[in-house]
Write a protein that holds these residues in place. Structure first.
Motif, mmCIF file in Angstrom:
data_model
loop_
_atom_site.group_PDB
_atom_site.id
_atom_site.type_symbol
_atom_site.label_atom_id
_atom_site.label_comp_id
_atom_site.label_asym_id
_atom_site.label_seq_id
_atom_site.Cartn_x
_atom_site.Cartn_y
_atom_site.Cartn_z
ATOM 1 N N PHE A 149 -26.684 -66.220 -15.352
ATOM 2 C CA PHE A 149 -26.688 -67.062 -14.156
ATOM 3 C C PHE A 149 -26.175 -66.311 -12.928
ATOM 4 C CE2 PHE A 149 -26.917 -70.632 -17.242
ATOM 5 C CZ PHE A 149 -28.003 -71.295 -16.674
ATOM 6 N N SER A 150 -25.331 -65.323 -13.123
ATOM 7 C CA SER A 150 -24.912 -64.489 -11.985
ATOM 8 C C SER A 150 -26.106 -63.738 -11.420
ATOM 9 C CB SER A 150 -23.825 -63.502 -12.417
ATOM 10 O OG SER A 150 -22.640 -64.168 -12.761
ATOM 11 N N SER A 183 -22.654 -68.187 -10.538
ATOM 12 C CA SER A 183 -23.975 -68.254 -9.906
ATOM 13 C C SER A 183 -23.864 -68.521 -8.409
ATOM 14 C CB SER A 183 -24.829 -69.335 -10.581
ATOM 15 O OG SER A 183 -24.187 -70.601 -10.525
ATOM 16 N N GLY A 234 -28.376 -66.168 -9.611
ATOM 17 C CA GLY A 234 -27.876 -66.501 -8.280
ATOM 18 C C GLY A 234 -28.157 -65.402 -7.277
#
Length: 374
Positions: free
Chosen positions: A189-190, A8, A193
């Protein structure tokens, strides 16, 4: 936890530092959206923000997912790459609806055939549990295509698609982390982010739009996450089973998914193309009420959070009942804002003739009365 934080954080940094470069290049090459009489934007706005989102997402995901558990990841990367090139070409050159649909079918086929992301059970919805393989394949294709396009069609207000995408990825990512599905947690979560890095430049007044490149990517990844969520949460043998998993999955994507299905249904009943532009989306109704772009975004995100909370606390009622209550509540919400609009809401659009309309922040010529696009 380290993998999630790494992915992230890396995604955020890549996108955050890439966007200013993309803005400058887009302006140099004149790849932007021109303002006109009816738009709130007073300056030219680049449309290639999705390039930064994709770069942050794909690099961070490949770096964050351990190689030992990344068996499906190569196929997800392939599918998102297909969508990336589809979106970037559409943002720059404009693709026909048929070519976009074929590209989306290819991406969906990769996810289903090789990635193993497929709906195999309704988990009690309408009294149906296990379904035949071919039926599951068709329903999965439909689900992926609709969700992919839902984020594209909801992307009509500064920060809206990105904020909804941030909400969904954070919810899915949190669930997968606690369910022990690290690869999917890293993916979620990547993307979260990357979205945060993008939203810094996209909140009103926007400095850049995500374009089809970004909105289609958000939709495709969320389609993977929601199907995996339903299959995992609906399995009593999983680490984190949840009752009425399909209903909760539906609630997480409630605003973009319900709005798209509703608008598609209206257009089809009017014997028009489902992708024809008009002013029937929820964000159009909220803009007609006089809300700013920020307020429209906060309202939609807040309502979506409410739907998620409703579905979670009512999960014991069963999938069919919960989905029925969600749909009824959504129609009531739409009805309230639709009939609350001022009667002179179309005065501005009637004054603008032979102007340009935006479809996913691209410009098309339209003779006659101007209508705001999706």
């Amino acid at each position: 936890m380290n993998n999630v934080l790494l992915s992230s954080g890396l995604a955020f940094l890549i996108t955050f530092f890439a966007i200013p470069v993309i803005i400058q290049v887009a302006k140099d090459k004149k790849l932007f959206d021109e303002p006109d009489e009816r738009k709130v934007h007073k300056n030219v706005i680049p449309t290639l923000g999705g390039l930064g989102i994709f770069a942050g997402f794909i690099i961070a995901t490949l770096m964050g997912v351990p190689s030992a558990i990344s068996s499906e990841l190569q196929y997800f990367a392939a599918a998102t790459t297909v969508i990336f090139f589809l979106g970037i070409k559409d943002d720059i050159l404009v693709l026909s609806a048929s070519k976009k649909f074929v590209g989306q079918l290819i991406a969906a086929g990769i996810i289903i055939k090789f990635g193993g992301i497929q709906i195999s059970s309704f988990h009690g919805f309408l009294g149906i549990y296990e379904i035949p393989h071919i039926t599951g394949t068709i329903i999965s294709l439909f689900t992926i295509i609709v969700i992919t396009n839902s984020f594209n069609l909801i992307d009509g207000v500064d920060g809206l698609a990105g904020s909804l995408g941030l909400l969904t990825t954070l919810v899915f990512g949190t669930y997968f982390f606690y369910a022990g599905q690290l690869a999917y947690a890293v993916m979620a979560f990547s993307l979260a982010g990357s979205i945060i890095g993008f939203l810094i430049y996209n909140f009103s007044p926007a400095k850049i739009f995500m374009g089809d490149t970004g909105s289609l990517l958000l939709g495709l990844v969320n389609s993977i996450l929601v199907i995996k969520f339903i299959n995992t949460a609906g399995n009593t043998a999983s680490n984190f089973p949840i009752e009425s998993a399909p209903a909760i999955g539906f609630s997480i994507l409630m605003i973009p998914l319900f709005d798209t299905l509703r608008v598609f249904g209206l257009r089809i009943m009017q014997r028009r193309s489902p992708f024809s532009p008009d002013r029937t989306h929820v964000h159009h109704f909220l803009l007609d009420l006089g809300l700013s772009h920020r307020m429209v975004t906060f309202t939609c995100v807040g309502v979506n959070i409410t739907f998620i909370a409703m579905a979670f606390f009512m999960r014991g009622l069963g999938t069919t009942t919960v989905i029925g209550i969600l749909l009824l509540s959504a129609f009531i919400f739409i009805g309230i804002i639709y009939y609350s609009r001022p009667k002179n809401r179309n005065v501005l659009t009637r004054k603008v003739e032979k102007t340009e309309i935006i479809k996913s922040h691209k410009i098309f010529k339209l003779a006659g009365e101007a209508v705001e696009a999706d």
